[in-house]
Design an enzyme around this catalytic site. Structure first.
Site, PDB file in Angstrom:
ATOM      1  N   CYS A 157       6.044  -4.990   0.599  1.00  0.00           N
ATOM      2  CA  CYS A 157       6.233  -4.095  -0.426  1.00  0.00           C
ATOM      3  C   CYS A 157       6.059  -2.469   0.482  1.00  0.00           C
ATOM      4  CB  CYS A 157       4.869  -3.725  -1.174  1.00  0.00           C
ATOM      5  SG  CYS A 157       5.607  -2.376  -2.450  1.00  0.00           S
TER       6      CYS A 157
ATOM      7  N   HIS B 113       4.866  -8.668  -3.878  1.00  0.00           N
ATOM      8  CA  HIS B 113       3.522  -9.249  -4.257  1.00  0.00           C
ATOM      9  C   HIS B 113       2.774 -10.748  -4.318  1.00  0.00           C
ATOM     10  CE1 HIS B 113       2.169  -4.975  -3.319  1.00  0.00           C
ATOM     11  NE2 HIS B 113       3.057  -4.273  -3.631  1.00  0.00           N
TER      12      HIS B 113
ATOM     13  N   GLU C 122       1.094 -12.391  -2.680  1.00  0.00           N
ATOM     14  CA  GLU C 122      -0.459 -12.085  -2.820  1.00  0.00           C
ATOM     15  C   GLU C 122      -1.350 -11.952  -4.170  1.00  0.00           C
ATOM     16  OE1 GLU C 122       0.492  -9.758  -2.080  1.00  0.00           O
ATOM     17  OE2 GLU C 122       0.354  -7.844  -2.038  1.00  0.00           O
TER      18      GLU C 122
ATOM     19  N   ILE D  15       5.829  -3.462  -7.780  1.00  0.00           N
ATOM     20  CA  ILE D  15       4.796  -2.220  -7.667  1.00  0.00           C
ATOM     21  C   ILE D  15       5.781  -1.321  -6.507  1.00  0.00           C
ATOM     22  CG2 ILE D  15       2.473  -1.009  -7.628  1.00  0.00           C
ATOM     23  CD1 ILE D  15       1.344  -4.207  -7.987  1.00  0.00           C
ATOM     24  N   ARG D  16       5.831  -0.315  -7.680  1.00  0.00           N
ATOM     25  CA  ARG D  16       6.721   0.940  -7.158  1.00  0.00           C
ATOM     26  C   ARG D  16       7.420   0.289  -5.664  1.00  0.00           C
ATOM     27  NH1 ARG D  16       4.445   5.673  -5.031  1.00  0.00           N
ATOM     28  NH2 ARG D  16       2.875   4.668  -4.924  1.00  0.00           N
TER      29      ARG D  16
ATOM     30  N   ARG E 113      13.083   3.144  -0.215  1.00  0.00           N
ATOM     31  CA  ARG E 113      11.223   3.374  -1.009  1.00  0.00           C
ATOM     32  C   ARG E 113      12.210   3.578  -2.791  1.00  0.00           C
ATOM     33  NH1 ARG E 113       7.106   7.176   2.105  1.00  0.00           N
ATOM     34  NH2 ARG E 113       6.612   6.068   0.677  1.00  0.00           N
TER      35      ARG E 113
ATOM     36  N   GLY F 242       1.217  -0.981  -0.310  1.00  0.00           N
ATOM     37  CA  GLY F 242      -0.060   0.033   0.006  1.00  0.00           C
ATOM     38  C   GLY F 242       0.989   1.629   0.060  1.00  0.00           C
ATOM     39  N   GLU F 243       0.728   2.629   0.597  1.00  0.00           N
ATOM     40  CA  GLU F 243       1.557   3.725   0.762  1.00  0.00           C
ATOM     41  C   GLU F 243       1.815   3.267   1.921  1.00  0.00           C
ATOM     42  OE1 GLU F 243       2.080   4.859  -2.129  1.00  0.00           O
ATOM     43  OE2 GLU F 243       3.624   5.959  -0.651  1.00  0.00           O
ATOM     44  N   SER F 244       3.274   2.968   2.608  1.00  0.00           N
ATOM     45  CA  SER F 244       3.824   3.062   3.650  1.00  0.00           C
ATOM     46  C   SER F 244       3.571   3.935   4.986  1.00  0.00           C
ATOM     47  CB  SER F 244       5.633   2.211   4.040  1.00  0.00           C
ATOM     48  OG  SER F 244       5.719   3.035   2.967  1.00  0.00           O
TER      49      SER F 244
HETATM   50  N1  GLN Z   1       6.223   3.217  -3.066  1.00  0.00           N
HETATM   51  C1  GLN Z   1       4.982   2.720  -1.533  1.00  0.00           C
HETATM   52  C2  GLN Z   1       5.621   3.104  -0.435  1.00  0.00           C
HETATM   53  O1  GLN Z   1       7.195   3.459  -0.574  1.00  0.00           O
HETATM   54  C3  GLN Z   1       4.616   0.668  -1.511  1.00  0.00           C
HETATM   55  C4  GLN Z   1       4.304   0.442  -3.196  1.00  0.00           C
HETATM   56  C5  GLN Z   1       3.662  -0.612  -2.181  1.00  0.00           C
HETATM   57  O2  GLN Z   1       3.150  -1.368  -1.462  1.00  0.00           O
HETATM   58  N2  GLN Z   1       3.460  -1.564  -3.407  1.00  0.00           N
HETATM   59  O3  GLN Z   1       5.082   2.773   0.463  1.00  0.00           O
END
Ligand code: GLN
Length: 195
Positions: A81, A176, A178, A139-140, A107, A50-52
């Site tokens: 992630c 990921h 999942e 993913i990112r 990150r 997600g977004e940490s």
């Molecule tokens: N870019 C997100 C972060 O820095 C992590 C991306 C993800 O969990 N798919 O938190």
């Protein structure tokens, strides 16, 4: 046998439903964790992607930081992630994290969303070993800059970049599992939960 174990998935933000689906596929009982009391009665915890920064802030405002650290003293925890970032002792910029694993992460190490990619990863600890590569969905994603003992690298990209580590009952993956069809990382985590 898995029926007797229960795994919680931190469900504040991000890809938690996908982990729940994978656990159900394995016949593992699971629950969503949003409050400290949701940690009671679970044997392992997954912190999803997600977004940490968002997940960390929500963890702090829901008073989950200390309860999760205490839970992690005795139980298996897996961060995927953003979850890997939240487990790290060292990240470049200040943001609320659990600071559990002896790893340093960078990150968004592979560029922007458009740079998301898939790469097959030889992972010796999984069933089938290196001969049966795992489909890594990035993913990112963050990458591991440093992994210090007792943490150990368990997966690398072909260019050598470290993307998964284990330390005792704690597991961190930059990708990921999942979101792939392969269940082996979830099976591997269940071995950690059971041990
Ligand atoms: N870019 C997100 C972060 O820095 C992590 C991306 C993800 O969990 N798919 O938190």
């Amino acid at each position: 046998m898995e029926g007797t174990l229960k795994v919680g998935v931190l469900a504040l933000q991000g890809a938690f439903i996908e982990h729940i689906h994978k656990l159900r596929e394995l016949g593992v009982q699971c629950g969503e964790v949003r409050l400290p009391q949701d940690l009671q009665g679970i044997d392992g915890l997954i912190i999803p992607g997600g977004e940490s920064t968002t997940i960390g802030k929500l963890m702090a405002s829901f008073d989950l930081m200390e309860p999760i650290r205490r839970f992690a003293d005795r139980n298996a925890v897996w961060g995927t992630c953003a979850g890997m970032i939240l487990l790290a002792k060292r990240i470049e910029q200040g943001q609320p994290v659990l600071s559990l694993m002896n790893i340093a992460v960078e990150r968004n190490a592979f560029g922007r969303q458009i740079d998301s990619f898939e790469e097959s990863l030889p992972v010796a600890v999984l069933q089938g070993g290196e001969a049966c590569p795992f489909p890594g969905v990035f993913i990112r994603a963050p990458r591991l800059l440093e992994v210090s003992s007792p943490a150990q690298v368990i997966a690398r990209l072909a260019d050598g970049t470290a993307v998964a580590a284990v330390e005792g009952k704690w597991l961190a993956t930059a990708f990921h599992p999942e979101l792939s069809r392969d269940l082996r990382f979830h099976q591997y985590f269940m071995e950690m939960v059971r041990s």
